[in-house]
Design a protein around this motif. Sequence first.
Motif, PDB file in Angstrom:
ATOM      1  N   ASP A  65      44.078  37.247  35.682  1.00 46.00           N
ATOM      2  CA  ASP A  65      43.590  36.198  34.787  1.00 46.00           C
ATOM      3  C   ASP A  65      42.071  36.264  34.628  1.00 46.00           C
ATOM      4  OD1 ASP A  65      42.871  35.390  37.305  1.00 46.00           O
ATOM      5  OD2 ASP A  65      43.911  33.472  37.252  1.00 46.00           O
ATOM      6  N   SER A  66      41.475  37.404  34.972  1.00 46.41           N
ATOM      7  CA  SER A  66      40.026  37.581  34.833  1.00 46.41           C
ATOM      8  C   SER A  66      39.659  37.892  33.389  1.00 46.41           C
ATOM      9  CB  SER A  66      39.540  38.728  35.724  1.00 46.41           C
ATOM     10  OG  SER A  66      39.703  38.431  37.086  1.00 46.41           O
ATOM     11  N   CYS A  67      38.616  37.229  32.898  1.00 45.64           N
ATOM     12  CA  CYS A  67      38.072  37.509  31.576  1.00 45.64           C
ATOM     13  C   CYS A  67      36.580  37.780  31.755  1.00 45.64           C
ATOM     14  CB  CYS A  67      38.304  36.324  30.637  1.00 45.64           C
ATOM     15  SG  CYS A  67      37.514  36.498  29.018  1.00 45.64           S
ATOM     16  N   LEU A  68      36.161  39.024  31.559  1.00 44.65           N
ATOM     17  CA  LEU A  68      34.776  39.409  31.817  1.00 44.65           C
ATOM     18  C   LEU A  68      33.862  39.001  30.671  1.00 44.65           C
ATOM     19  CD1 LEU A  68      35.187  43.045  33.201  1.00 44.65           C
ATOM     20  CD2 LEU A  68      35.475  40.882  34.390  1.00 44.65           C
ATOM     21  N   ALA A  69      32.690  38.468  31.017  1.00 45.27           N
ATOM     22  CA  ALA A  69      31.648  38.285  30.015  1.00 45.27           C
ATOM     23  C   ALA A  69      31.271  39.666  29.480  1.00 45.27           C
ATOM     24  CB  ALA A  69      30.436  37.592  30.630  1.00 45.27           C
ATOM     25  N   PRO A  70      30.790  39.765  28.242  1.00 48.03           N
ATOM     26  CA  PRO A  70      30.578  41.083  27.612  1.00 48.03           C
ATOM     27  C   PRO A  70      29.698  42.047  28.391  1.00 48.03           C
ATOM     28  CG  PRO A  70      30.477  39.357  25.969  1.00 48.03           C
ATOM     29  CD  PRO A  70      30.558  38.664  27.296  1.00 48.03           C
ATOM     30  N   ASN A  71      28.751  41.548  29.173  1.00 47.13           N
ATOM     31  CA  ASN A  71      27.869  42.457  29.918  1.00 47.13           C
ATOM     32  C   ASN A  71      28.208  42.504  31.403  1.00 47.13           C
ATOM     33  OD1 ASN A  71      27.035  39.876  30.599  1.00 47.13           O
ATOM     34  ND2 ASN A  71      24.862  40.405  30.658  1.00 47.13           N
ATOM     35  N   ALA A  72      29.355  41.978  31.800  1.00 41.96           N
ATOM     36  CA  ALA A  72      29.681  41.853  33.222  1.00 41.96           C
ATOM     37  C   ALA A  72      29.756  43.211  33.914  1.00 41.96           C
ATOM     38  CB  ALA A  72      31.005  41.101  33.393  1.00 41.96           C
ATOM     39  N   LEU A  73      30.421  44.164  33.293  1.00 32.32           N
ATOM     40  CA  LEU A  73      30.587  45.473  33.929  1.00 32.32           C
ATOM     41  C   LEU A  73      29.248  46.203  34.033  1.00 32.32           C
ATOM     42  CD1 LEU A  73      32.798  47.183  35.162  1.00 32.32           C
ATOM     43  CD2 LEU A  73      33.134  48.276  32.935  1.00 32.32           C
ATOM     44  N   GLU A  74      28.454  46.112  32.997  1.00 30.97           N
ATOM     45  CA  GLU A  74      27.128  46.740  33.033  1.00 30.97           C
ATOM     46  C   GLU A  74      26.277  46.143  34.148  1.00 30.97           C
ATOM     47  OE1 GLU A  74      23.200  47.200  30.115  1.00 30.97           O
ATOM     48  OE2 GLU A  74      25.022  46.205  29.398  1.00 30.97           O
ATOM     49  N   GLU A  75      26.301  44.822  34.284  1.00 35.08           N
ATOM     50  CA  GLU A  75      25.469  44.146  35.274  1.00 35.08           C
ATOM     51  C   GLU A  75      25.936  44.385  36.699  1.00 35.08           C
ATOM     52  OE1 GLU A  75      22.642  42.324  34.994  1.00 35.08           O
ATOM     53  OE2 GLU A  75      22.550  42.967  32.894  1.00 35.08           O
ATOM     54  N   ILE A  76      27.242  44.413  36.928  1.00 40.40           N
ATOM     55  CA  ILE A  76      27.724  44.507  38.304  1.00 40.40           C
ATOM     56  C   ILE A  76      27.488  45.891  38.894  1.00 40.40           C
ATOM     57  CG2 ILE A  76      30.120  45.293  37.987  1.00 40.40           C
ATOM     58  CD1 ILE A  76      30.879  42.968  39.949  1.00 40.40           C
ATOM     59  N   LEU A  77      27.226  46.875  38.059  1.00 40.16           N
ATOM     60  CA  LEU A  77      26.959  48.227  38.561  1.00 40.16           C
ATOM     61  C   LEU A  77      25.503  48.430  38.963  1.00 40.16           C
ATOM     62  CD1 LEU A  77      29.007  50.335  35.988  1.00 40.16           C
ATOM     63  CD2 LEU A  77      29.660  49.771  38.333  1.00 40.16           C
ATOM     64  N   LEU A  78      24.596  47.580  38.481  1.00 39.51           N
ATOM     65  CA  LEU A  78      23.164  47.815  38.694  1.00 39.51           C
ATOM     66  C   LEU A  78      22.758  47.899  40.166  1.00 39.51           C
ATOM     67  CD1 LEU A  78      21.546  45.640  35.866  1.00 39.51           C
ATOM     68  CD2 LEU A  78      22.178  48.067  35.834  1.00 39.51           C
ATOM     69  N   PRO A  79      23.281  47.040  41.065  1.00 42.67           N
ATOM     70  CA  PRO A  79      22.865  47.155  42.467  1.00 42.67           C
ATOM     71  C   PRO A  79      23.209  48.498  43.107  1.00 42.67           C
ATOM     72  CG  PRO A  79      23.827  44.995  42.071  1.00 42.67           C
ATOM     73  CD  PRO A  79      24.091  45.818  40.847  1.00 42.67           C
ATOM     74  N   PHE A  80      24.140  49.265  42.526  1.00 44.57           N
ATOM     75  CA  PHE A  80      24.493  50.556  43.100  1.00 44.57           C
ATOM     76  C   PHE A  80      23.368  51.583  42.946  1.00 44.57           C
ATOM     77  CE2 PHE A  80      29.256  49.598  42.553  1.00 44.57           C
ATOM     78  CZ  PHE A  80      29.358  49.190  43.878  1.00 44.57           C
ATOM     79  N   ALA A  81      22.316  51.231  42.238  1.00 48.43           N
ATOM     80  CA  ALA A  81      21.152  52.121  42.177  1.00 48.43           C
ATOM     81  C   ALA A  81      20.482  52.230  43.537  1.00 48.43           C
ATOM     82  CB  ALA A  81      20.151  51.602  41.139  1.00 48.43           C
ATOM     83  N   ARG A  82      20.758  51.282  44.427  1.00 47.49           N
ATOM     84  CA  ARG A  82      20.253  51.352  45.802  1.00 47.49           C
ATOM     85  C   ARG A  82      21.316  52.023  46.669  1.00 47.49           C
ATOM     86  NH1 ARG A  82      18.258  45.801  48.112  1.00 47.49           N
ATOM     87  NH2 ARG A  82      17.701  47.251  49.784  1.00 47.49           N
ATOM     88  N   ALA A  83      20.888  53.005  47.438  1.00 49.19           N
ATOM     89  CA  ALA A  83      21.834  53.809  48.212  1.00 49.19           C
ATOM     90  C   ALA A  83      22.624  52.983  49.221  1.00 49.19           C
ATOM     91  CB  ALA A  83      21.080  54.936  48.927  1.00 49.19           C
ATOM     92  N   ARG A  84      22.016  51.945  49.771  1.00 50.68           N
ATOM     93  CA  ARG A  84      22.664  51.205  50.848  1.00 50.68           C
ATOM     94  C   ARG A  84      23.749  50.243  50.355  1.00 50.68           C
ATOM     95  NH1 ARG A  84      22.524  50.142  56.003  1.00 50.68           N
ATOM     96  NH2 ARG A  84      22.818  48.023  56.805  1.00 50.68           N
ATOM     97  N   VAL A  85      23.696  49.844  49.103  1.00 54.23           N
ATOM     98  CA  VAL A  85      24.655  48.866  48.575  1.00 54.23           C
ATOM     99  C   VAL A  85      26.029  49.509  48.430  1.00 54.23           C
ATOM    100  CG1 VAL A  85      25.248  47.403  46.611  1.00 54.23           C
ATOM    101  CG2 VAL A  85      22.871  47.551  47.400  1.00 54.23           C
ATOM    102  N   GLN A  86      27.018  48.897  49.063  1.00 56.79           N
ATOM    103  CA  GLN A  86      28.385  49.425  49.051  1.00 56.79           C
ATOM    104  C   GLN A  86      29.348  48.562  48.230  1.00 56.79           C
ATOM    105  OE1 GLN A  86      29.298  52.439  50.648  1.00 56.79           O
ATOM    106  NE2 GLN A  86      27.066  52.592  50.763  1.00 56.79           N
ATOM    107  N   SER A  87      29.008  47.309  48.037  1.00 55.06           N
ATOM    108  CA  SER A  87      29.861  46.448  47.206  1.00 55.06           C
ATOM    109  C   SER A  87      29.013  45.394  46.527  1.00 55.06           C
ATOM    110  CB  SER A  87      30.966  45.789  48.037  1.00 55.06           C
ATOM    111  OG  SER A  87      30.450  44.742  48.843  1.00 55.06           O
ATOM    112  N   VAL A  88      29.522  44.912  45.393  1.00 51.46           N
ATOM    113  CA  VAL A  88      28.802  43.913  44.596  1.00 51.46           C
ATOM    114  C   VAL A  88      29.791  42.840  44.146  1.00 51.46           C
ATOM    115  CG1 VAL A  88      27.262  43.519  42.649  1.00 51.46           C
ATOM    116  CG2 VAL A  88      27.324  45.776  43.743  1.00 51.46           C
ATOM    117  N   ALA A  89      29.428  41.595  44.359  1.00 49.63           N
ATOM    118  CA  ALA A  89      30.252  40.469  43.916  1.00 49.63           C
ATOM    119  C   ALA A  89      29.723  39.921  42.610  1.00 49.63           C
ATOM    120  CB  ALA A  89      30.242  39.361  44.978  1.00 49.63           C
TER     121      ALA A  89
END
Length: 501
Positions: A181-205
Amino acid sequence: MTGIRPLTAHRHRSGVLLTGALCLTLAAGWAVHHGIQAAQYGHHSSRLAVVWATTFLLLATQTVMYHCERPRRVTPRARRQLDALHVAVLLPVYNEDPGYLRLGLESFLAQTRRPTSVHVVDDGSTTGDYRLLRGWWLAAADAAGIATTWQRTPNGGKRHAQAAAARACPEADAYVTVDSDSCLAPNALEEILLPFARARVQSVAGIVLATNHRRNLLTRVTDLWFVTGQLTDRSALSATGAVLVNSGPLAAYRAPVVRDNLDSYLNERFLGRPVMFSDDSLLTLYALLRGSAVQQPTAVVFTALPERPSHFLRMYMRWMRGSTIRSVWRFRYLPLSGWAYWAHLLRWFQVALSTGVLGWLLIVEPIVYGRTPPATFLVVPFLVGWAQALRYLSVARSDERLWGRLVTWLLMPLAVIGAWTALRAARWYGVATCARTGWGTRQNGAEVTLDEAPAAALPDDDTVRMRIPVAKLLDPDTETTLTMPIPHQRTATPMHEGTAR
């Protein structure tokens, strides 16, 4: 696609909100001091003075920490590398309302950064096989250039459905987990990937808002309580990279976090029984064992909240039982050198402290000492609640003006009363009954359905109310041990600061 403008939301930072939060927090501190003095628990000092001081210090520290959270931003080079990642969306489905499911699938097509692939697993639904919806989605995904699979498996639970989806895409660099039942805001996928630019980040909420928040009083109060918790407690943890539980409706993981731990994930047992819930917190634990877990407050998803008290209670009991089980693994596996361990320990300390103080004031003081707390003491939790809930007002939705959010904000006393009474009792009952590890909801079909009638449009300005197309999609054919396999500790492929792979 339907051409309907999608539901959106964004955070706005305001000096007014910050000033208001500080003023109300100071007012709460004054009220605590006044309550202590008025109660006259001792000739020179209060027996609870240390407790009040500790509580206020914890509150002030948390306030500072959640104001330190900042959305991750990246360089153009890092963004290009993130865009090159194979991002696979894992979507388990079980007896979901077709309207909500289609709404979520349409949101994938509307993303500013579309997923590379989407993998839907129907976990043996008993209320229909989604034949028409499946045909529409396969054609729409193909037209949009999104690789997709849709498989139907015997009912094995959400984890098994997620595992089947992950196995359908072993080449993924990152997995994004969503609910049906999830409905993503239009930029949700783009935004949730940004923290992965840091090597230590393993998951993003992501940040979860309610699709049906205006349905009734329960959904309004739940949305207020839930969003406030994400933007205070979880934001404070995110500032240290120690988020303990990701959002089920939207979370992203480096692919090895999921792939390397599938056996452990599918075979978790507690008191000899297989654990069917608390999947998001277990995946977050795996992420914490490899690095940090953060929240991206600009990645927004909408989901359906329970509309009946019985449904809400079943959901909450599942959370509390899962939280108890997960606490055992956190104490056992999280390193003492990490902030996540101590944040988890501090959380339990706060729960025990608040429960003990409540019992002392309402039982011990009146019976043993013949004194009752002053009426001003009752104001304190409401002031603190309203101060923290100003964070709720910082979320601007495309389907609601500020006055509507203000109405919800004023309901905070109901959320506070519920948290201090019914939910507190339910928490401890969940601790006592944590061996009941079944899922417990949606066994007889979807418990929340999407209205077919579109909402009335707002005037022509920057805010537009969501209109939802819903097709008639339903097909008529319708041993007492603690054992969790030790998670793999293998480090994911190194990713340097400012790079995506």
